[in-house]
Design a protein around this motif. Sequence first.
Motif, mmCIF file in Angstrom:
data_model
loop_
_atom_site.group_PDB
_atom_site.id
_atom_site.type_symbol
_atom_site.label_atom_id
_atom_site.label_comp_id
_atom_site.label_asym_id
_atom_site.label_seq_id
_atom_site.Cartn_x
_atom_site.Cartn_y
_atom_site.Cartn_z
ATOM 1 N N ASP A 1 0.826 -1.213 0.000
ATOM 2 C CA ASP A 1 0.000 0.000 0.000
ATOM 3 C C ASP A 1 0.857 1.259 0.000
ATOM 4 N N GLY A 2 1.960 1.190 -0.732
ATOM 5 C CA GLY A 2 2.830 2.346 -0.844
ATOM 6 C C GLY A 2 4.051 2.025 -1.675
ATOM 7 N N THR A 3 5.017 2.929 -1.686
ATOM 8 C CA THR A 3 6.230 2.734 -2.465
ATOM 9 C C THR A 3 7.462 3.079 -1.643
ATOM 10 N N ILE A 4 8.563 2.392 -1.979
ATOM 11 C CA ILE A 4 9.849 2.690 -1.353
ATOM 12 C C ILE A 4 10.390 3.987 -1.959
ATOM 13 N N THR A 5 10.801 4.906 -1.116
ATOM 14 C CA THR A 5 11.371 6.163 -1.603
ATOM 15 C C THR A 5 12.890 6.186 -1.475
ATOM 16 N N GLU A 6 13.411 5.510 -0.494
ATOM 17 C CA GLU A 6 14.861 5.382 -0.367
ATOM 18 C C GLU A 6 15.190 4.186 0.514
ATOM 19 N N ALA A 7 16.379 3.604 0.275
ATOM 20 C CA ALA A 7 16.806 2.452 1.056
ATOM 21 C C ALA A 7 18.312 2.295 0.933
ATOM 22 N N SER A 8 18.901 1.622 1.909
ATOM 23 C CA SER A 8 20.349 1.381 1.890
ATOM 24 C C SER A 8 20.676 0.165 2.732
ATOM 25 N N LEU A 9 21.795 -0.455 2.388
ATOM 26 C CA LEU A 9 22.348 -1.565 3.167
ATOM 27 C C LEU A 9 23.832 -1.268 3.316
ATOM 28 N N VAL A 10 24.241 -0.947 4.541
ATOM 29 C CA VAL A 10 25.599 -0.450 4.773
ATOM 30 C C VAL A 10 26.237 -1.238 5.912
#
Length: 402
Positions: free
Chosen positions: A79-88
């Motif tokens: 019910d939405g969208t990913i706007t930003e993500a990271s794997l650090v």
Amino acid sequence: MKRRGERGPFSGVRLVTSVALAGALFAGCTSAASDSSDGDTSGPSPTAAPVKPVSLSLSVDEGAQDVAPGQLFSATAADGTITEASLVGTHGTVVEGGITEDGSAWESAEPLGYGKTYTLEATATGEDGKPVTDSSTFTTATPSQTLSVSMNVQDGQEVGVGMPLIFTFSGDVPDKAAAEKALRVTTEPRTEGAFHWFTDDQATWRPKDYWQPGTTVSADAMIYGKHLGGGTFGAEDKAADLTIGDKVVAIADGGTHHMRVYVNDQEVRRMPISMGKPSSSTPNGTYTVMSEHNGYTMDSSTYGVDIDSSQGYRLWVEYAVRMSYSGIFYHSAPWSVGYQGNTNTSHGCINLSPENAAWLMENSQPGDVITVQNAGEQTLEPTDGWSVWQLSWEDWVAGSAE
């Protein structure tokens, strides 16, 4: 929005409609009756669907330990969208990844390191326009041991229709089913096949029937970061793309002392041969060509017979093609040309004239098929070389881990 069952069947709009219809039956369809209506037929307006907030989920739990670094890591929005993500990583490594085309997820694009700590963080926005952020910090596994893998084919190689794909690990695999899931054979056209484990360190894939000439094959050992059981993990991936060449099948007959060679099911050559003498007969069965050699020393000590014994030998030959682990070759044998076509005199190999051996090797390649028949009482073992066609399909599938 009203749900069925909240109101009776004769209430509300349905009751008004019934009364109006009864009046029309007695008074007739007159303009006066129509004019008496107030004109409001819109009924109750529909209720708008509620605007949902986003539901954000991460593929790994906060504080997770011993996570397999070869898996896919992701953040998913419902019910939405990913706007930003990271794997650090805490050691500073930024793991490559990207948001899917529909925006519903972020996925990693490379494996992680062993024994490292990482944080997966993502922000998503729902239909209500409100952003939600979540994160998870976890640690990858430290293997008790790692296993490498090698294959019996080379990238870009053309092979024969009998070629098995052999994945040999550097040690025993504790969880064979997990290993099979990390090994992938992709073909065009699609080809039915299965794995078979002859030993704890070797998985062999073969098609149900001989390969179709022209088939393209991708063999991928995607073992890095995969848990293979008992704390054992894969050390690195391996891959090879290959093509299946013409169907080359040779039939060596110990009764006629001749070999017939077929290319794409058409006989192209008949050659005199000499196979193993009665005391060392050539095992009957279907062999797969393993390797080709220009200039080779045939040495009986390689399979346990001392060269100084009465049955020992050490001979250099110009053309030699291996057919088994136990030392069965077809090769040039100028010393036995007089026996070729009439008598079996070898120590088990298929003797050919230098001219015929050169022709066969030039027109053959690893993966081609050689069937030996009427050669004596011995039978080829399916574990002796790439002799996978010695097993029926039912017996072959029974050796799979899955």
